[in-house]
Design an enzyme around this catalytic site. Sequence first.
Site, short mmCIF file in Angstrom:
data_model
loop_
_atom_site.label_atom_id
_atom_site.label_comp_id
_atom_site.label_asym_id
_atom_site.label_seq_id
_atom_site.Cartn_x
_atom_site.Cartn_y
_atom_site.Cartn_z
CB CYS C 148 -0.99 0.10 1.06
SG CYS C 148 -0.20 -0.53 2.85
CG HIS C 241 -0.63 4.45 3.21
ND1 HIS C 241 -1.13 4.66 4.56
CD2 HIS C 241 -0.05 3.18 3.12
CE1 HIS C 241 -1.11 3.26 5.22
NE2 HIS C 241 -0.24 2.34 4.28
#
Lengths: 351, 351, 351, 351
Positions: C148, C241
């Site tokens: 990710c 993120h």
Amino acid sequence: MSKIPVAVLAATGAVGQRFVQLLADHPWFEIAAVTGSARTAGERYGDSVRWILTEPMPEAVANLVVQPTEPNLDVPVVFSALPTVEARELEPAFASAGYAVVTNASAYRMTENVPLLIPEINPEHTALIPRQQERCGWPGFIVASPNCSTTSAVLPMHIFDRAFGLRAALITTMQAISGAGYPGVSALDIVDNIVPHIPGEDEKLENEPRKLLGRMSGGELVLAELAISAEATRVPVRDGHLAAVSVRLEEQATPEEAIEALRAWQPPAIAAELPSSPAQTLVYRDEADRPQPRLDRSNGAGLAWTVGNVRRCPVLDLRYMALTHNTLRGAASGAILNAELLVAQGIIPRP
Amino acid sequence: MSKIPVAVLAATGAVGQRFVQLLADHPWFEIAAVTGSARTAGERYGDSVRWILTEPMPEAVANLVVQPTEPNLDVPVVFSALPTVEARELEPAFASAGYAVVTNASAYRMTENVPLLIPEINPEHTALIPRQQERCGWPGFIVASPNCSTTSAVLPMHIFDRAFGLRAALITTMQAISGAGYPGVSALDIVDNIVPHIPGEDEKLENEPRKLLGRMSGGELVLAELAISAEATRVPVRDGHLAAVSVRLEEQATPEEAIEALRAWQPPAIAAELPSSPAQTLVYRDEADRPQPRLDRSNGAGLAWTVGNVRRCPVLDLRYMALTHNTLRGAASGAILNAELLVAQGIIPRP
Amino acid sequence: MSKIPVAVLAATGAVGQRFVQLLADHPWFEIAAVTGSARTAGERYGDSVRWILTEPMPEAVANLVVQPTEPNLDVPVVFSALPTVEARELEPAFASAGYAVVTNASAYRMTENVPLLIPEINPEHTALIPRQQERCGWPGFIVASPNCSTTSAVLPMHIFDRAFGLRAALITTMQAISGAGYPGVSALDIVDNIVPHIPGEDEKLENEPRKLLGRMSGGELVLAELAISAEATRVPVRDGHLAAVSVRLEEQATPEEAIEALRAWQPPAIAAELPSSPAQTLVYRDEADRPQPRLDRSNGAGLAWTVGNVRRCPVLDLRYMALTHNTLRGAASGAILNAELLVAQGIIPRP
Amino acid sequence: MSKIPVAVLAATGAVGQRFVQLLADHPWFEIAAVTGSARTAGERYGDSVRWILTEPMPEAVANLVVQPTEPNLDVPVVFSALPTVEARELEPAFASAGYAVVTNASAYRMTENVPLLIPEINPEHTALIPRQQERCGWPGFIVASPNCSTTSAVLPMHIFDRAFGLRAALITTMQAISGAGYPGVSALDIVDNIVPHIPGEDEKLENEPRKLLGRMSGGELVLAELAISAEATRVPVRDGHLAAVSVRLEEQATPEEAIEALRAWQPPAIAAELPSSPAQTLVYRDEADRPQPRLDRSNGAGLAWTVGNVRRCPVLDLRYMALTHNTLRGAASGAILNAELLVAQGIIPRP
């Protein structure tokens, strides 16, 4: 005076670490042994522990070897940070082997003849110890500290009880994440959230104050006649349990009279003179927006209660907000204060 | 049906933005005008606003020119997100000029003959409008929504009142930071902290439910006979006001009966059929740790109440936890639902 | 078209739950089986899982019986949310038994002939599949999604590589707590804190982009010549993120040219037409203070990249900030998009 | 030795309060005057300030009357916490009137002949003061502290510069909310979020280290030849600025050599002996997940740098993470240390 050697049981957990840190420079006690699980026993304490406190690990303790939690330690006093299930089994074993067990665990808090102690509130309850020893046939004994949530709410309850008579209390707590130990609460459960339930906590809050506020009568402890309703919630705050409390009183009291009672209150002399006792046990703040966890949890080195916003309750009689630091006053520091009381009362002998 | 043109007063603030976003695709209303302060008047809305919502700004509104907040807008209905001080002066001016003023402001909530509305609770209170018009000599009128903290606690109070009679309620709220508007709460005041006081909020919580639960009698509104004690706190949660409530009832009810009453409750048909009405107005969760702000605030697109943990209160009769989304059900969405009710009742005419 | 039956491996964990939720109304796939650990196998899925998403659990899946994770499921396609250690053992077993394994696990990401896929970046890498099958002697195959954190940084790297040639990238990430799964990060470790290290993450960030940006040549994948320096940190943000990236280019480009390249970029047609493909894959924001996790993580239903603040880097050539939703684009949604690509390419046959 | 009377300019703001708190028990300085805005001038300090620190307000200062910020205070030294715009106008007025102005403001940091000081790094830069006085015709002078973000990153840069030669640095910061003052950052902007831009901060980070690392030559300061690329972000942490830094060196150095250089470094003797100087100025932590703001910001009473994770950078030469407490080392404590240096050097005369 040379110091009393003590052991910390379950010294590697969150509360155990706090005991280790607080006892490092204690004027009366000295850590001579630390115990841990089968997994860590035999390791150097400094290597076995994932230290989570900002204060550095005391070097003398770092070099101790972790021992199994068995009643063969060469100390007269043990501080127990054991989980409930283990405490239930091991604390009687230590008492039976002659140790003074000063515990933070919940296992025996409500057990008959085990004093549930806050030195500023009920130091006379240590009179239960001889009866405990006699009934159980133990040379040692157990004394317990209340749950951290009980602690936050209970001192004003005690003061109002003495001043006006206390008939009921309705409590809603907002409790810090450190109260759940480490790793404890998942960040995903609490960031930008509240968890409105902590298993077992409501029951503790509804029962423990009745024992703390009980009175000795003919060598027995008589629980306080007192209805308590409690709801415990977990909030995204690191440290500091805040309690919103409404009370019903026997005698009417105005908020001004209640505040005056809080301000006038002094702890019993024997409690006030203990080495860890804060200069001011109860801090009353006049501002409507106090106590706040971040601003007030460290009052009195984490051993003071901060109380505010006493006002009329349109349903019962008075409302207030009270705060204590849950891992200090509400856990390790509170238990150490209990041990200091036992020394001051001569129950734990000085060397 | 062609849509009813509406204006949003104080459209650049936090609540104003929410009105703009929610009305963008409304089946009955269409934003024809937005107003702002002297500073922003004359600018394109899209240029004058610091947009704080995650949803994109509706393009049609972005291109409107911000107008001064004066009663010369070519719409029959205005949604007011005015600050209290300005609302106090301007809302009567709009009502007096013939507008239907649907307000989220607190200025006139407790004023006689101004309906304080939650369509699912007291749709019949709109019967006060003709009296308001007559007494004030206004062709228009004002209807108000309750405070967001009142909203979170009040639906179960209403249901228990109808089922068992409600005599008292003791409320402690844990309120989200978005309730204070933007910029509102300083991060330094709330990260790792609780602020146990919100100015004016306790009073609103202690008064508004008495009006919401009041009954029409001879064209007048009779406030509910009901003692309420409230303590409002601010917690580090973005959205969602949680209320811990204890109630005293006229007739005894077990927790099971109370839960059954909650589950059996249905909003009045006229409320259930409004276009913004959620499929399920009250969600009861059986898990002891619900409602939680993050998990439950968006139920019913932010218009549902989520209730849990109904149980016996050892001091009063029952306890429960209730949650609503404070900027949706508790503010803009709630006011839009009020406007929909007025259309459904024929008080605001369809075009 | 009738739907393709699929299974979710390790369906009770955080990523597994997300697969279940996202596949509930998928136009091409239908969950026919869910697997779990020995502990949960045999239970009803709805009873075995601690559901942590705000979206409700799909009822059809709630009633499935959890099966052991063994290659005897009656589906052609499995989505793997297995932990790395189990993935290492079980994913080849499934491929060997003829299943198309679409995995989110890291075990085989860098393995030769396993395509590491982002449909918008390298859909042609699926040409590795026949070679994988041949070399391993498998009737089935494995395709993997990147980490990710890699995902958040990599799309602008790809676009700049195609436009100007990319020689180096220096990345610092600020990663959300949900990236660690559930219970994952302890609240005590992250509230009011940053943890500047995530085990194994720097290595993934330094290696995976070289494969994603590699080129097919003679049936082989040639890794991109590219130096990457990465530092991954964990911050107190729920989802999203954020990556701060500096790049060195082969051909000089001004920030304006780079922004133009980002804005002009379009995903390959085969990727743009997949059912989960967002309307806008890359959102460029002109404001200096974007992307922000809370405001931008849900762009494109959590499948878009949001990029901002492209400017000259005084040390390398250009800097930018990029953001993706780590549990959607960076995990379950990304893997589902990979499976859709395989269907669109005819590698997974339609029923 | 009797103490040197000092004034704090803008004493009611966040930085001003910190000056007041830190100077309360200072061995060399004593607060004789506090100044504030026109609004607060004439009020008792204790009444005019909304005290935001957890430490109590010093009583002696609480009773001072707030004076207007004009150069007629009966002290030789003023600590300036003025906002930039006011600092630009008022600090020269004080210097011109003969005061030693020790400022935390940014207005004159990069001005020729104004020393930008960190005593441990460049104490010799105070040699610019006579030239400043001569060129400006001032009997007094100004010395400045660097920006709090610069401070966090710069000490390892200095050490590596001396040991290996520093050619470039690429910095990404994660800065605490307290860096923005009070009320500063809105909670709605930062809870569950990152704001990846702080106006003006990147420029400060890219310029100030060149002055701090400059060398005196012929009475002039020569800026360091050094390319810096910086990106400043705001994260939901109360205190402590964390910087992720990659550096390019003139001479190659392994991570082990770099760590050795950090560990071997000692501040100049004159800095080490200042009363506020921490016992250990630079704390190097071996754990991969340090420094962490919450665990390390209070090292050395908030005056130490904590550095960790020095390792090879695949793009430049080395990477590291560095942390300082932004309101202590990065603001008030840093400025007080500067004033102590001036006393130790005899530039501010002892009484």
